[in-house]
Motif scaffolding. Structure first.
Motif: not given
Lengths: 163, 571
Positions: A40-44, A51-61, B7-10
Motif C-alpha cells: 500500500a502507499s501512503f499519502m496525506s 472553515e474546518q480543516s481535514y487531514k486525510y491519511q490516505i492508504w492506497d492499497t 504534503e506527500y511523502q516524496h
C-alpha cells in the motif's frame, strides 16, 4: 483551529486507477504509466471545507491478488473507504461487490463507504452502466460518483463529500 | 469550494529524488526471518530486500542472537535487541555527513555495528517434530533507536506472523517512503496501516529537554506517538540494585568491564541499554553487547582468561557465563521477578564465590571501591511513593534519566570549559593561513582547574572528583569524547578562517607579492571552493562567503599575465 484527521483507504481490483485517483487528489497530476502499487502507499493531504480543516491519511492499497490478505491492516480503524472499479471492466465491478461485503462484515462499524466508477473519460468502452452502479451503491448505503483521474472530473468532489 | 494544501511523502526539501531503497537503507539494512529448525538448528529463512548484503559471519551471529539461548517452555512473544560487528563499515555520503553533525553523539548511526531488533515468537505447532514453532523477525539497522525500533519491530513482526512475507514486503515499501531521520525533525511515519509520530533529537536541543514530539492542535487519535527514540524502561531493570546506582554510573563512566546476567534476553538487553543511557549525553565509546551468547564470533576474544577483561559491557543469559566470566571484576545480576521490597536490603558482595548459577540473588558483585558516595536522595525519591508502587513507570524512568543526565552534565561541564581554553586566540587566526591547531589536553592543568570550577559546584554528590577524572582519562569514553570535541572545534576554526579569507582585503594582501605566491593563493582559493562545492569538507559555508571567495579568485587571476591565466584555467 483543530484539524480533523481522517484515515481513509482505497480498495479495488488491480488497474482500476486507485493510485491515479489519489495522485489527482493530492498533487492534481496524472501519470499515464504509473507502476503497480506494492502493499500500500501512503499519502496525506489537508483540505479545508466550510472553515474546518481535514487531514486525510490516505492508504492506497495494492489491487494485486497477492496483497489481498493485507487489506484489513489498512481498513482497520479507518473512518472512510473508497472502493473503486473501472467502468470499462465489468469484472472489476464484481470484485468491488466482494470488497463491499468484506467491509460490511469486518470493517469498522461507522465506516463511511464511497463507490467510485473510475475512467469515466472512456465512456465509449463502458461495460458497467451508471444506473447499475448507483443502484448498488444505494443498496449498501454508500456514496457514489463516476470519476476520471485523467480529466479530474468528480475527484475532489468525491473526497470532499466523504468529510 | 474547498481549498487545499498537500504534503506527500516524496517531498524532501533540499535533497534530490532518492533511488529505490535509498530511504529504506537510511533506516534499516534489512529484515531477516530466522527460524529454529530441528535438523538445521538456527537458519535464516528469508532476507528482505533480497539484495541486502550480509556476510557469512554476520549471518551466523544473527542466527544465534535471534533466539533466547536458555531453554524456556514459555509460549508467547519476546522482544529484545542485540548488537554485532558489521564486516562492512558504513560510509556516509556528503548529505549524511551533514545530517550526522547535528545528531547527538549517542544517536549517530553506528558505522561499525548493526543493531538487531528481535521479535521472537514461540507457539504450539503440532506439525513440527518439536511440538512448537520458534521463529524470529529481526530488523537490522545502524541506528541505535532502541525504543523506536522496538515499536516498529512489533508492527512488522505481527504483520509477518499474520500474513507472511508479503507483509514484510509491504512494510519495507512503507519504510522506503519515510522521510529521512534528520535531527530536529518531527516525522509522521506510515507503516502497515498505522501512522507513527516521532521526533528525532538534535544536538541543538536544550539538555534534558523532553524529546517527545510536539503535538500540534489537539491530540490526533489517528497517529500513534512514540515518546522517545532511545529511552528504555531503566527503572524496572535497575530496581533490584537501586542502592548501587551511583557505583554503576561510575563503572560505566570510567569504562570498567561489566557483565549483566539475567534470565531472559529482554531483561539483559534493556539493562545494558539502561547502563549506557546513564552517562548520556556522553557516548559509551567501548563495545557493548545487549545480548551476547557463547556462539558469538567474539566469544573467545572477550572471555579469555589470559588477559584482563576488556573495557566492555556484556549482557548474558546463559548460566554457563557465570563460570566463564567468574574472573570479571563487576557482575550485575538482575531479574524481572525480583521483589521490589527487596531492593533496599541488598548488600554489595565483595567476592564472586558461589556465583556459579544464574539463580544468584540480584545484586552487584564487585570489589570496586567507589570514588563517589552514594546519593541517598535520588534513591529515597524513587522509593518514596504514597501509597507504594503508585507512581507510573514512565515517571520513575523520567526521574532516573533526568538525575543521571544532570550528574553527567556536572561531570562534563569542567571538561567543556577547559577545552575551550585550548583553542587558539582569535588574533592568531590568519585569513591566509590554515587554522591553527588546538593545544593538547593537559591532565594536570585540568585537575588544577577543578578547585576553582569543579563539579562540586553543580552536583550534590560527595567524593573524590579528582580520582574519578583520572580514572575517566584512562577510559575509551574520554578518548571518544575528546576526539569528537576536537573535531568539532577544528571544524569551527576552519569555518572561521574561510570566512575571514572571504572578508579580507585581497588587494592589500597581494600587493608586492611574487608571482609564485599569487599562483599559490589561487590554488588555495580553488581548493577551498571545490571543497565547498562538493561538500567534501564538513564545513557549511554561507553563500556570501562563497561569493566573496569566487570574486577573490577572479580578481587575482585577472592581475596575472595572460599566458599564466591560460595555464591556470586548465588546472
Amino acid at each position: 483551529m483543530a484539524v480533523r484527521e481522517i484515515k481513509l483507504c482505497l480498495l479495488g481490483d488491480a488497474g482500476v486507477g486507485k493510485s491515479s485517483l489519489v495522485l489527482r487528489f493530492v498533487c492534481d497530476t496524472f501519470n499515464a504509466c504509473s507502476e503497480s502499487t506494492i502493499g500500500a502507499s501512503f499519502m496525506s493531504k489537508t483540505i479545508e471545507v466550510n472553515e474546518q480543516s481535514y487531514k486525510y491519511q490516505i492508504w492506497d492499497t495494492a489491487g494485486q491478488e497477492k496483497y489481498r490478505g493485507l487489506a484489513p491492516m489498512y481498513y482497520r480503524g479507518a473512518a472512510a473507504a473508497i472502493v473503486v472499479f473501472d467502468i470499462t471492466r465489468e469484472e472489476s465491478f464484481h470484485t468491488l461487490k466482494d470488497w463491499v461485503k468484506e467491509l460490511q462484515q469486518l470493517g469498522p462499524p461507522n465506516l463511511v463507504m464511497a463507490i467510485a466508477g473510475n475512467k469515466s473519460d472512456l465512456d465509449e468502452m463502458r461495460e458497467v452502466s451508471s444506473h447499475d452502479a448507483r443502484t448498488f451503491a444505494d443498496s449498501v448505503d454508500a456514496l457514489f460518483a463516476e470519476t476520471s483521474a485523467l480529466t479530474a472530473k468528480n475527484v475532489l468532489e468525491l473526497f470532499v463529500e466523504i468529510s | 469550494m474547498a481549498t487545499s494544501t498537500s504534503e506527500y511523502q516524496h517531498d524532501e526539501p533540499s535533497s534530490p529524488a532518492l533511488a529505490p531503497w535509498e530511504r529504506f537503507s537510511r533506516w534499516l539494512h534489512c529484515v531477516c526471518i530466522v527460524v529454529f529448525d530441528l535438523e538445521l538448528g538456527q537458519a535464516i529463512e528469508d532476507v528482505y530486500p533480497a539484495e541486502a548484503e550480509l556476510s557469512t559471519s554476520e549471518k551466523r551471529n544473527i542466527c544465534y542472537l535471534s533466539f533466547p539461548d536458555s531453554n524456556s517452555a514459555a509460549m508467547g512473544d519476546t522482544q529484545f535487541h542485540f548488537r554485532i560487528r558489521s564486516d562492512r563499515r558504513l560510509e556516509l555520503d556528503s548529505s549524511e555527513v551533514l545530517v550526522d553533525r547535528d545528531s547527538p553523539a549517542v544517536l549517530k548511526p553506528d558505522i561499525a555495528h548493526y543493531y538487531g531488533f528481535v521479535y521472537f515468537r514461540q507457539e504450539k505447532d503440532s506439525t513440527s517434530k518439536r511440538g512448537y514453532m520458534q521463529k524470529s523477525v529481526v530488523l537490522l539497522s545502524r541506528l541505535p533507536y532502541v525504543k523506536f525500533f522496538s515499536v516498529i519491530s512489533k508492527t512488522v513482526a505481527e504483520g509477518y506472523f499474520e500474513h507472511g512475507m508479503v507483509s514484510i514486503e509491504s512494510s519495507c515499501h512503507d519504510i522506503d517512503q519515510w522521510r529521512l531521520p534528520i535531527p530536529g525533525r518531527t516525522l509522521q511515519l506510515p507503516i502497515s496501516g498505522k501512522v507513527l509520530q516521532i521526533r528525532i533529537p538534535s544536538k541543538k536541543d536544550k539538555p534534558g529537554a523532553v524529546s517527545s514530539p510536539e503535538v500540534y492542535g489537539q491530540a490526533i487519535p489517528a497517529v500513534t506517538i512514540v515518546s522517545s527514540v532511545q529511552d528504555v524502561d531503566s527503572f524496572s531493570c535497575l530496581q533490584p540494585v537501586l542502592p548501587h546506582l551511583n557505583v554503576l554510573w561510575e563503572l560505566v563512566l570510567v569504562g570498567e568491564p561489566i557483565v549483566v546476567m539475567a534470565s531472559t534476553p529482554d531483561i539483559c538487553a534493556t539493562t545494558v541499554q539502561a547502563l549506557i543511557n546513564m552517562i548520556k549525553p556522553l557516548k559509551y565509546a567501548s563495545d557493548f553487547r545487549p545480548y551476547f551468547t557463547i556462539h558469538d564470533n567474539e566469544f573467545k576474544e572477550y572471555t579469555t582468561k589470559t588477559q584482563a577483561p576488556p573495557s566492555i559491557i556484556l549482557g548474558v543469559t546463559n548460566p554457563y557465563f557465570a563460570k566463564t566470566l567468574q574472573h570479571w571484576p563487576h557482575v550485575l545480576v538482575v531479574d524481572s521477578c525480583s521483589n521490589p521490597g527487596l531492593s533496599s536490603t541488598i548488600k554489595r558482595t565483595k567476592n564472586l564465590k558461589g556465583l556459579t548459577t544464574l539463580d544468584t540473588t540480584p545484586g552487584l558483585y564487585t570489589k570496586y571501591l567507589p570514588t563517589m558516595k552514594e546519593d541517598k536522595f535520588i534513591i529515597r525519591r524513587l522509593l518514596k511513593q504514597v501509597p507504594p508502587g503508585t507512581r507510573p513507570q514512565e515517571a520513575q524512568n523520567a526521574m532516573l534519566t533526568r538525575h543521571f543526565l544532570e550528574q553527567t552534565q556536572s561531570f562534563i561541564i569542567p571538561l567543556e570549559r577547559y577545552i575551550t581554553t585550548l583553542m587558539p586566540l582569535q588574533k592568531n587566526i590568519s585569513p591566509w593561513k590554515s587554522a591553527p591547531n588546538l593545544k593538547p589536553f593537559d591532565v594536570e592543568e585540568f585537575i588544577r582547574s577543578l578547585n576553582k570550577a569543579g563539579p562540586q559546584l553543580t552536583s550534590d554528590i560527595k567524593g573524590n572528583w579528582q580520582t574519578l577524572y583520572r580514572k575517566f582519562f584512562k577510559s575509551p569514553n574520554f578518548d571518544g569524547w575528546l576526539r569528537s570535541r576536537q573535531a568539532e572545534i577544528l571544524e569551527a576554526l576552519q569555518l572561521r578562517q574561510i570566512e575571514m579569507m572571504g572578508a579580507a582585503d585581497i588587494t592589500a594582501y597581494i600587493k608586492g607579492k611574487a608571482e609564485v605566491e599569487i599562483v599559490d593563493l589561487i590554488l588555495r582559493l580553488k581548493d577551498k571552493l571545490v571543497n565547498i562545492k562538493c561538500n567534501n569538507s564538513n564545513v557549511s559555508i554561507s553563500e556570501v562567503t562563497r561569493h566573496r571567495l569566487t570574486e577573490h579568485l577572479i580578481f587575482v587571476v585577472s592581475i596575472l599575465p595572460p599566458d599564466l591565466q591560460g595555464i591556470l584555467k586548465n588546472i
